[in-house]
Design a protein around this motif. Structure first.
Motif, mmCIF file in Angstrom:
data_model
loop_
_atom_site.group_PDB
_atom_site.id
_atom_site.type_symbol
_atom_site.label_atom_id
_atom_site.label_comp_id
_atom_site.label_asym_id
_atom_site.label_seq_id
_atom_site.Cartn_x
_atom_site.Cartn_y
_atom_site.Cartn_z
ATOM 1 N N ILE A 85 6.844 -8.959 6.045
ATOM 2 C CA ILE A 85 5.888 -9.008 7.163
ATOM 3 C C ILE A 85 6.095 -7.796 8.075
ATOM 4 C CG2 ILE A 85 5.223 -10.291 9.228
ATOM 5 C CD1 ILE A 85 5.971 -12.857 7.736
ATOM 6 N N THR A 86 7.346 -7.506 8.369
ATOM 7 C CA THR A 86 7.666 -6.365 9.234
ATOM 8 C C THR A 86 7.198 -5.055 8.610
ATOM 9 O OG1 THR A 86 9.627 -7.558 9.987
ATOM 10 C CG2 THR A 86 9.553 -5.214 10.447
ATOM 11 N N ALA A 87 7.475 -4.878 7.319
ATOM 12 C CA ALA A 87 7.084 -3.645 6.638
ATOM 13 C C ALA A 87 5.571 -3.497 6.587
ATOM 14 C CB ALA A 87 7.668 -3.633 5.222
ATOM 15 N N LEU A 88 4.886 -4.608 6.351
ATOM 16 C CA LEU A 88 3.427 -4.551 6.256
ATOM 17 C C LEU A 88 2.794 -4.279 7.621
ATOM 18 C CD1 LEU A 88 0.984 -4.734 4.453
ATOM 19 C CD2 LEU A 88 1.012 -7.229 4.722
ATOM 20 N N SER A 89 3.361 -4.848 8.686
ATOM 21 C CA SER A 89 2.858 -4.574 10.035
ATOM 22 C C SER A 89 2.976 -3.088 10.356
ATOM 23 C CB SER A 89 3.639 -5.409 11.051
ATOM 24 O OG SER A 89 3.228 -5.116 12.365
ATOM 25 N N ARG A 90 4.091 -2.499 9.961
ATOM 26 C CA ARG A 90 4.278 -1.064 10.197
ATOM 27 C C ARG A 90 3.267 -0.244 9.415
ATOM 28 N NH1 ARG A 90 7.189 1.908 6.878
ATOM 29 N NH2 ARG A 90 7.538 4.080 7.470
ATOM 30 N N LEU A 91 3.002 -0.638 8.159
ATOM 31 C CA LEU A 91 2.008 0.079 7.362
ATOM 32 C C LEU A 91 0.619 -0.019 7.979
ATOM 33 C CD1 LEU A 91 2.704 -0.491 3.541
ATOM 34 C CD2 LEU A 91 3.026 1.567 4.900
ATOM 35 N N ASN A 139 -0.100 -0.341 11.148
ATOM 36 C CA ASN A 139 -0.166 0.572 12.285
ATOM 37 C C ASN A 139 -0.349 2.010 11.831
ATOM 38 O OD1 ASN A 139 -0.084 -0.715 14.836
ATOM 39 N ND2 ASN A 139 2.079 -1.220 14.563
ATOM 40 N N ASN A 140 0.363 2.398 10.782
ATOM 41 C CA ASN A 140 0.220 3.765 10.272
ATOM 42 C C ASN A 140 -1.183 4.029 9.753
ATOM 43 O OD1 ASN A 140 2.429 5.611 10.452
ATOM 44 N ND2 ASN A 140 3.668 4.205 9.223
ATOM 45 N N ASN A 141 -1.861 2.955 9.334
ATOM 46 C CA ASN A 141 -3.218 3.069 8.798
ATOM 47 C C ASN A 141 -4.275 2.802 9.864
ATOM 48 O OD1 ASN A 141 -4.773 3.687 6.485
ATOM 49 N ND2 ASN A 141 -5.237 1.505 6.165
ATOM 50 N N ASN A 142 -3.826 2.739 11.135
ATOM 51 C CA ASN A 142 -4.721 2.484 12.282
ATOM 52 C C ASN A 142 -5.422 1.140 12.220
ATOM 53 O OD1 ASN A 142 -4.236 4.992 13.625
ATOM 54 N ND2 ASN A 142 -5.560 6.018 12.131
ATOM 55 N N GLU A 143 -4.841 0.173 11.517
ATOM 56 C CA GLU A 143 -5.359 -1.204 11.501
ATOM 57 C C GLU A 143 -4.518 -2.020 12.488
ATOM 58 O OE1 GLU A 143 -6.145 -2.783 7.449
ATOM 59 O OE2 GLU A 143 -5.494 -0.787 6.766
ATOM 60 N N HIS A 144 -4.739 -1.764 13.772
ATOM 61 C CA HIS A 144 -3.839 -2.282 14.794
ATOM 62 C C HIS A 144 -3.989 -3.785 15.030
ATOM 63 C CE1 HIS A 144 -2.744 1.818 15.355
ATOM 64 N NE2 HIS A 144 -3.959 2.171 15.748
ATOM 65 N N ASP A 145 -5.180 -4.321 14.894
ATOM 66 C CA ASP A 145 -5.354 -5.775 15.049
ATOM 67 C C ASP A 145 -4.577 -6.520 13.962
ATOM 68 O OD1 ASP A 145 -6.965 -5.704 17.310
ATOM 69 O OD2 ASP A 145 -8.805 -5.488 16.146
ATOM 70 N N ALA A 146 -4.657 -6.008 12.725
ATOM 71 C CA ALA A 146 -3.917 -6.628 11.624
ATOM 72 C C ALA A 146 -2.412 -6.519 11.858
ATOM 73 C CB ALA A 146 -4.296 -5.964 10.299
ATOM 74 N N ALA A 147 -1.975 -5.381 12.406
ATOM 75 C CA ALA A 147 -0.542 -5.193 12.694
ATOM 76 C C ALA A 147 -0.067 -6.210 13.719
ATOM 77 C CB ALA A 147 -0.292 -3.769 13.195
ATOM 78 N N ILE A 177 -1.361 -9.225 14.388
ATOM 79 C CA ILE A 177 -1.335 -10.569 13.781
ATOM 80 C C ILE A 177 -0.057 -10.752 12.962
ATOM 81 C CG2 ILE A 177 -2.444 -12.061 12.065
ATOM 82 C CD1 ILE A 177 -5.131 -10.843 13.007
ATOM 83 N N LEU A 178 0.291 -9.741 12.163
ATOM 84 C CA LEU A 178 1.487 -9.825 11.334
ATOM 85 C C LEU A 178 2.749 -9.870 12.191
ATOM 86 C CD1 LEU A 178 0.412 -7.282 8.590
ATOM 87 C CD2 LEU A 178 1.101 -9.636 8.138
ATOM 88 N N ALA A 179 2.809 -9.035 13.237
ATOM 89 C CA ALA A 179 4.002 -8.999 14.082
ATOM 90 C C ALA A 179 4.219 -10.340 14.774
ATOM 91 C CB ALA A 179 3.878 -7.879 15.112
ATOM 92 N N LEU A 180 3.158 -10.935 15.285
ATOM 93 C CA LEU A 180 3.276 -12.246 15.937
ATOM 94 C C LEU A 180 3.690 -13.316 14.929
ATOM 95 C CD1 LEU A 180 0.144 -12.100 18.279
ATOM 96 C CD2 LEU A 180 2.552 -11.932 18.951
ATOM 97 N N GLN A 181 3.162 -13.215 13.721
ATOM 98 C CA GLN A 181 3.551 -14.151 12.658
ATOM 99 C C GLN A 181 5.041 -14.015 12.347
ATOM 100 O OE1 GLN A 181 1.382 -13.508 8.991
ATOM 101 N NE2 GLN A 181 2.744 -14.815 7.798
ATOM 102 N N GLY A 182 5.521 -12.772 12.257
ATOM 103 C CA GLY A 182 6.929 -12.536 11.962
ATOM 104 C C GLY A 182 7.851 -13.041 13.059
#
Length: 564
Positions: free
Chosen positions: A447-453, A455-463, A465-470
């Motif tokens: 989850i942490t790795a995917l949230s970082r990816l 953000n790097n891809n400028n999909e900040h809303d998805a980042a 959601i994942l960070a809060l889930q983690g």
């Protein structure tokens, strides 16, 4: 026994009741208050100072440093030491008893300058190791934290020590450490920094103006030998001191890597886990800019280190995901199959003990598989070792075998995702991270790795959601720090600066992450607080990181500076 203070006296030992030296006639009661009981180091003409254990008129033991040199520079150094010690108020730093005073021995015109200090009872660390041998990891961490807290007092007062070494650190009877010998202490003034950097700097980022040089073999960094000491020079000497303590071998007797000039010590201290060993190597980095930038950041790393040691996060979370022992197969020695499993288990343990040396670990994991071809953990870990060795074919083949044995292994999906990310195959990495999350509720690292990816891809809303889930799934400070960093990153890009600042500050409190420093410097600059931004820029530029986004942020910052 009372000692005569005159360095020219040929017979300095006297009876306790004597008032004057029976040999030269010099008064033994110094400044009408102190008697010298014994030298604390050999009385050698090569030393410009003599150091004695003394006793005052109330029977309290002290340390007296006696300068016999008349050189103005050495007198100035002793005066600086006196004034500096008077500034500090820390139980690990000796207190000065009186101002510097002079004594003139009988039949002499030479003044001796005397400094009387509090005496720390106990052995110095060099004596302690000679008597007890190398120290445990737990004791090394305890002592390191103590010394850094003492150095924090020194550095935050605007000084640095310049002579950290085992013989200058005392273990007191209550287990507390004391730092002594401030004769080399230096104030960090603008004029000093101008001298260090005034010639434009060299390949280490330092200038070439002459500064007073004090050298202890094995413990003094190159920049100090070249007359260019900086506060981070203390960290190098401190790291080398710890290397001596955990190996029990003087650092001058340890090998040095000819290419990197780094000390080779880990093979002599296998009881030191990788997270701790990495920190010690950071302290001993050849270039000062690669060492921790300040005692505060170093203390933050030390505060988090017990968590890393407990869970061995660097190895188990990022390299060796499979917890050693969980997948161990019960051994049945009574059968051939049981004997094969026993041999396999033996090699698995050997591989585990050599995880810092991937070539050796690879050899042992291959032996594990030779005796047990159904060990999914061995295939998984062999893939991780091969990733460190940059053997792509080995990585993919062993993950394929691991999936065949354990199709639902989230650890293998996470490891493969990490491999694809290193290869900059981000779509494949994202796919593997998502599979890891689907396979297990415990795949917080994925989850942490995917949230970082994201953000790097400028999909900040998805980042977000994942960070809060983690964050709902973990209480581990290191992982929480990464997730709060991702939240701060996303909010910064969404221009929600106050919220971004809050998340990034929490990330730094939890783990002192380099990427969080870089992001927070950008947030503070956007908020208009340039002074605070500069503080975080220092952490961003100097702290260690292998993340590509950190290198990108650093490059953008340098580009901006060069354009001005």
């Amino acid at each position: 026994m009372s000692y005569c203070i005159s360095p020219k006296c040929t017979h300095r030992k006297n009876n306790d009741k004597s008032e004057r030296c029976v040999n030269c006639g010099t008064e033994l009661l110094i400044a009408h208050r102190f008697r010298l009981l014994k030298p604390l180091r050999p009385l050698d003409y090569r030393y410009s100072t003599e150091i004695f254990e003394a006793v005052d008129d109330k029977g309290t033991r002290k340390v007296m440093k006696v300068l016999r040199s008349q050189r103005p520079k050495e007198i100035s150094l002793l005066e600086r030491e006196t004034l500096t010690l008077q500034l500090f108020n820390h139980p690990g730093i000796p207190r000065v008893v009186d101002d510097l005073f002079t004594v003139t021995p009988n039949n002499s015109s030479t003044e001796l300058h005397c400094l009387v200090m509090q005496k720390f009872e106990g052995l110095n660390l060099e004596q302690w190791v000679k008597a007890n041998g190398k120290i445990s990891q737990a004791l090394a961490l305890n002592w390191l934290i103590q010394i850094v807290k003492i150095l924090d007092e020194v550095h935050r007062s605007g000084f640095f020590h310049r002579d950290i070494k085992p013989s200058n650190i005392i273990v007191q009877p209550d287990g507390q450490l004391g730092l002594i010998d401030f004769g080399a202490v230096r104030e960090v003034t603008r004029s000093y920094l101008a001298k260090v950097s005034g010639s434009g700097g060299n390949d280490m980022g330092l200038g070439q103006h002459e500064i007073t040089v004090l050298v202890t073999a094995g413990f003094t960094p190159l920049e100090q030998i070249n007359g260019q000491a900086v506060p981070q020079s203390d960290f190098y000497a401190l790291g080398r001191t710890l290397a001596y303590l955990v190996t029990g071998i003087h650092v001058t007797n340890l090998l040095t890597d000819q290419q990197t000039t780094r000390l080779i010590w880990r093979n002599k201290a296998r009881h030191i886990e990788k997270p701790f060993a990495d920190l010690l190597d950071d302290l001993m980095a050849p270039a000062p800019g690669k060492r921790p930038p300040s005692t505060q950041i170093l203390l933050q790393r030390l505060e988090d280190l017990p968590f890393k040691l407990k869970f061995n996060r660097i190895l188990t979370s990022k390299r060796f995901i499979i917890s050693l022992g969980i997948l161990a197969v019960p051994i049945a020695i009574t059968s051939y199959q049981g004997l094969s499993l026993a041999i396999s288990n033996y090699y698995f343990n050997l591989a585990s003990r050599n995880i810092n040396e991937p070539k050796i670990a690879r050899k042992y994991y291959e032996q594990v598989i030779r005796y047990n071809q159904n060990d999914a953990a061995a295939y998984n870990n062999l893939a991780l070792v091969c990733q460190r060795l940059l053997d792509t074919k080995c990585v993919t083949e062993n993950y394929k075998k691991a999936f065949k044995l354990r199709p639902n292994s989230w650890e293998s999906h996470y490891g493969l995702g990490n491999f694809y990310e290193d290869q900059q195959k981000y779509d494949l990495a994202e796919k593997e991270y998502q599979l890891a999350i689907q396979k297990s509720n415990y795949a917080v690292l994925a989850i942490t790795a995917l949230s970082r990816l994201k953000n790097n891809n400028n999909e900040h809303d998805a980042a977000i959601i994942l960070a809060l889930q983690g964050l709902q799934k973990t209480k581990d400070p290191e992982i929480e720090a990464a997730l709060y960093k991702d939240l701060g990153w996303a909010r910064f890009k969404q221009n929600k600066l106050i919220e971004a600042k809050k998340h990034l500050e929490k990330s730094i409190r939890l783990d002192g992450r380099t990427d969080a420093f870089c992001l927070l410097s950008q947030v503070e600059e956007a908020l208009g607080d340039t002074d605070t931004a500069r503080i975080y820029i220092e952490g961003c530029m100097l702290a260690q990181s292998t993340l590509p986004e950190v290198f990108n942020w650093r490059q953008k910052l340098l580009d901006r500076i060069l354009k001005k």
